[in-house]
Design an enzyme around this catalytic site. Sequence first.
Site, PDB file in Angstrom:
ATOM      1  N   GLU A 248      30.307  62.813  93.908  1.00  0.00           N
ATOM      2  CA  GLU A 248      31.258  61.857  93.330  1.00  0.00           C
ATOM      3  C   GLU A 248      31.848  61.084  94.491  1.00  0.00           C
ATOM      4  O   GLU A 248      32.613  61.625  95.287  1.00  0.00           O
ATOM      5  CB  GLU A 248      32.327  62.617  92.533  1.00  0.00           C
ATOM      6  CG  GLU A 248      33.069  61.739  91.531  1.00  0.00           C
ATOM      7  CD  GLU A 248      34.191  60.934  92.156  1.00  0.00           C
ATOM      8  OE1 GLU A 248      33.979  59.712  92.363  1.00  0.00           O
ATOM      9  OE2 GLU A 248      35.234  61.510  92.450  1.00  0.00           O
ATOM     10  N   CYS A 282      40.185  57.341  93.553  1.00  0.00           N
ATOM     11  CA  CYS A 282      38.911  56.625  93.446  1.00  0.00           C
ATOM     12  C   CYS A 282      38.825  55.806  92.164  1.00  0.00           C
ATOM     13  O   CYS A 282      37.969  54.925  92.044  1.00  0.00           O
ATOM     14  CB  CYS A 282      37.750  57.609  93.523  1.00  0.00           C
ATOM     15  SG  CYS A 282      37.788  58.906  92.266  1.00  0.00           S
ATOM     16  N   GLU A 383      35.678  49.345  99.726  1.00  0.00           N
ATOM     17  CA  GLU A 383      36.729  50.254  99.262  1.00  0.00           C
ATOM     18  C   GLU A 383      37.827  50.375 100.326  1.00  0.00           C
ATOM     19  O   GLU A 383      37.560  50.756 101.459  1.00  0.00           O
ATOM     20  CB  GLU A 383      36.142  51.633  98.961  1.00  0.00           C
ATOM     21  CG  GLU A 383      37.148  52.581  98.334  1.00  0.00           C
ATOM     22  CD  GLU A 383      36.544  53.917  97.960  1.00  0.00           C
ATOM     23  OE1 GLU A 383      36.911  54.452  96.894  1.00  0.00           O
ATOM     24  OE2 GLU A 383      35.710  54.441  98.720  1.00  0.00           O
TER      25      GLU A 383
END
Length: 479
Positions: A248, A282, A383
């Site tokens: 993940e 996230c 990100e």
Amino acid sequence: MNIKNYINGQFQNPEKDEWLDNYCPANGEIYGQIPNSSKTDVEKAYKAAKMAFPTWSQTTLDKRSRILIKISELLETNLQRFAEAESKDNGKPVSLAKTIDIPRAASNFRFFGNAITQFASESHESVGQQAINFTLRQPIGVVGCISPWNLPLYLFTWKIAPALASGNCVVAKPSEITPMTAYLLGEICNEAGLPEGVLNIVHGLGTSTGQAIIEHPNIKAISFTGGTATGAHIAKVAAPMFKKLSLELGGKNPNIIFADCDYENMLATTVNSSFANQGQICLCGSRIFIEESIYEKFKTDFVQKVKSLKVGHPSDDSTQIGALVSKPHIEKVKQYIQIAKEEEGKILCGGNSISIKNYENGYYLEPTVIEVPNDECRVNQEEIFGPVVTIMPFKTEEEVLQMANKVKYGLSATLWTNDLKRTMRLSNQLQTGIVWVNTWMMRDLRTPFGGMKASGVGREGGFEALRFFTEAKNVCIKY
């Protein structure tokens, strides 16, 4: 205080007696040390897990369930202690840890403690062939679980609870930046009666301790949550060894707002989905796209609400934005704010470090809103993982769909509209593992969780996690 490894039900110093400093983000000071564990420590943890596996894998589902539920109850009993420890280690407000992180960690154990009792095997009667097939779901053996720093106990338990429920034994590594609640969990496990060696927690760096776990020849599955680059490295090491992998990874999630939405609900939720946990989730909606007809109104209202958010010490009940997790991380986030300026982004609010009285060396940053000229800029493609969001208008559904899908990530998306046909069209076409419509972060633990593209491989949650932590074996009997 010095944290120790938890191996075979006991707290132990690292074999080489090497240690790492542990920092408090709220004041920037060292408040303890953690083991800098080596391959030797990981091997010791593996051997303890291997010894425990035959008994644990044959322990009845009822007994496994009772132990996991007892861990859940003890976490709830110790809520304040764990919340304060999580806040001190991570920098998040105590109020957030108390209402979200620790309750969710308790829920993870309770959920999988119950789920394993409902995890049924399949059978297939081969009509006309006088045979029946049935599927056994057997635990893998010793598995590795590696978790990140942003939701330390929350995500740590999200991995180890289904692994234990399935009958596996675990060698786990929490982030070296936020090790405290994982350390405290060992005490809870002993009190709950978890047998020695079933769960082993080794602390240390990803490049050494984590590397030793992923390359261990007899640790047959790896569940990892963290950065995409690290996930790629894990896959490179583990895939040729034929390990099962659940990765993940990162996200750059679109928040798509149409003019026909419930405006006030959208506005309040968008502030939260942008800056919860200092933007260090996230799933945060870091790219906000607003339909052109309401763009100026949204910009004014949103910036006003963001400016009113209180940045403060995590122990202050009125604090809404705490400290970022570490000095290197806040410097990285500030670099992206500078990049936005260089790319002709307009800082609508925030962008500066904050000095909190009596905690001047803490890692505090104003929540930041950046108006970007296009979706190609780095702050819209990479990100950032901090209290920074970008906003820009869109004209058509087709245009915003293209922008939403253009990034390399595909974890989640948030969609605000009251048009059912549009909801169905976009939910079908968005390249993400999760789509929230008129809400954010509403989680049902039975549902699959994970992303597409560079956001990861595999799914966690519900029976998906129990399937990952078991091997399927078909048995065919001809009668």
